[in-house]
Design an enzyme around this catalytic site. Structure first.
Site, PDB file in Angstrom:
ATOM      1  N   ASP A 177       0.821  -1.210   0.000  1.00  0.00           N
ATOM      2  CA  ASP A 177       0.000   0.000   0.000  1.00  0.00           C
ATOM      3  C   ASP A 177       0.860   1.268   0.000  1.00  0.00           C
ATOM      4  OD1 ASP A 177      -2.044  -1.769   0.224  1.00  0.00           O
ATOM      5  OD2 ASP A 177      -2.875  -0.938   2.081  1.00  0.00           O
ATOM      6  N   ASP A 178       0.183   2.368  -0.292  1.00  0.00           N
ATOM      7  CA  ASP A 178       0.670   3.735  -0.050  1.00  0.00           C
ATOM      8  C   ASP A 178       1.746   4.255  -1.002  1.00  0.00           C
ATOM      9  OD1 ASP A 178      -1.116   3.607   1.988  1.00  0.00           O
ATOM     10  OD2 ASP A 178       0.331   3.755   3.628  1.00  0.00           O
ATOM     11  N   HIS A 212      -5.882   3.003  -4.232  1.00  0.00           N
ATOM     12  CA  HIS A 212      -5.848   3.292  -2.794  1.00  0.00           C
ATOM     13  C   HIS A 212      -6.280   4.748  -2.591  1.00  0.00           C
ATOM     14  CE1 HIS A 212      -4.855   1.997   1.202  1.00  0.00           C
ATOM     15  NE2 HIS A 212      -3.807   2.782   1.374  1.00  0.00           N
ATOM     16  N   HIS A 254      -5.252   9.307  -0.468  1.00  0.00           N
ATOM     17  CA  HIS A 254      -5.289   8.503   0.752  1.00  0.00           C
ATOM     18  C   HIS A 254      -6.430   8.965   1.662  1.00  0.00           C
ATOM     19  CE1 HIS A 254      -3.849   5.998   4.104  1.00  0.00           C
ATOM     20  NE2 HIS A 254      -3.269   5.307   3.139  1.00  0.00           N
ATOM     21  N   HIS A 262       3.694  -2.278   3.074  1.00  0.00           N
ATOM     22  CA  HIS A 262       3.708  -0.925   2.509  1.00  0.00           C
ATOM     23  C   HIS A 262       5.019  -0.710   1.765  1.00  0.00           C
ATOM     24  CE1 HIS A 262       0.805  -0.935   5.755  1.00  0.00           C
ATOM     25  NE2 HIS A 262       0.185   0.041   5.109  1.00  0.00           N
TER      26      HIS A 262
END
Ligand SMILES: [Zn+2]
Length: 342
Positions: A126-127, A176, A180, A268
């Site tokens: 993620d991210d 995603h 965010h 991540h």
């Protein structure tokens, strides 16, 4: 005397007649020869034409046979495999054959195969993207494996070069949100805006999946989100807590202990410690007998994915009922800390 003259005239006439006859015969002979030569030349040309036509017909038949052979068929060339589809052309991209998923390069040469009948897990990051994204992508490519990257749309421009390498390494780009954004804290139109903007960005960077998967930031999902989201909602069954520990050893242990077929592992792509851990996790899980696949591939032969549905893991179809229970337990520990950093 008269008689002699008459004889002479008669002889001369006869001679002239003879000469005419000889000339006539000569002419007929010459004409005959000319006709013969012309006719032979004509016949030779005709024969050559017929031979050429026959050769062309044979060549055409050979081509047709070749095309027929290459329809719905595998062909090996220089140690590489190519699949010829219904139209007799090499298939390029991602495609399904029997219970396998194939990925090819631009020429149609197969670069990776996923066997639908063997165990598999999906590693997810993620991210990102981040300065480490290219290293993650190359790690998976090196091991003939893939991962899913749930990216934040507005980071894609900042790490443009890094983000490009994800689809180039046959990995999956997924949504995603654009900034965010916790989707339970925005209006429905705000939610669609977040998701659509991010989707557009991912398409720009080469994502070709029919439906782009979504992982809502912080794993935050309520009924409104579920009802209004036009994509499958992908959560996770294994949380490495990499954002919290920033410890490669701890991340490695969490991602490789008690892993089961169909697990979705959360990490991540922002941390060097996660990259370090991943370099051990990838070969270790392969050693344990798992194929490392994208979430889309994990679901391919396991009932597929439905829009607005939450998925914590994607088990083989046979054991679906047993696992329904584990799907109802919510696995939440969160990435709020990461949120703040963005
Ligand atoms: Zn996040």
């Amino acid at each position: 005397m008269e008689k002699t003259r008459e004889d002479l005239v008669g002889k001369m006439k006869k001679k002239k007649k003879l000469v005419r006859m000889v000339l006539y015969i000569g002419l007929v002979l010459v004409l005959g020869m000319v006709i013969y030569q012309v006719r032979s030349a004509y016949l030779r040309a005709e024969a050559a034409k017929a031979a050429e036509a026959k050769k062309q017909a044979q060549e055409e038949a050979r081509r047709k046979e070749e095309a027929r052979k290459k329809k719905n068929e595998w062909v090996k060339k220089d140690g590489k495999s190519y699949y010829y589809g219904e139209d007799g052309k090499v298939v390029i991209g991602r495609y399904i054959q029997e219970k396998k998923i194939y990925y090819t390069d631009d020429t149609g040469a197969v670069v990776r195969t996923v066997d639908g009948e063997k165990p598999m897990v999906a590693i997810t990051y993620d991210d990102g993207p981040s300065q480490f994204t290219d290293d993650f992508a190359q790690l998976f490519k090196k091991h003939d494996s893939a991962a899913t990257f749930f990216e934040v749309g507005n980071r894609m421009n900042e790490f443009e070069e890094e983000a490009k390498t994800i689809t180039e390494a046959y990995c999956e780009l997924a949504n995603h949100t654009y900034t965010h954004q916790n989707l339970t804290r925005v209006s429905v139109s705000g939610m669609h805006n977040q998701l659509n903007k991010c989707d557009r960005k991912l398409r720009e960077f080469g994502e070709q999946a029919e439906t782009i998967l979504v992982r809502p930031p912080e794993g935050a999902v309520n009924e409104t989100v579920k009802k209004n989201i036009h994509a499958p909602i992908i959560l996770w069954s294994v949380d490495t807590l990499d954002w919290k520990s920033r410890n490669a050893e701890s991340v490695y242990r969490k991602a490789t202990t008690n892993i089961k077929d169909g697990d979705i592992i959360l990490m991540h792509s922002l941390y060097e410690s996660t990259l370090k851990a991943s370099k051990r996790i990838v070969p270790e899980l392969i050693d344990q007998g798992y194929q490392l696949v994208t979430v889309t591939d994990l679901a391919q032969f396991r009932g597929g994915l439905k829009n607005g549905e939450k998925y914590f893991d994607i088990k083989p179809v046979e054991s679906e009922k047993e696992d329904q229970k584990s799907q109802d337990e919510t696995t939440t520990t969160e990435e709020e800390k990461t949120t703040e950093e963005l």
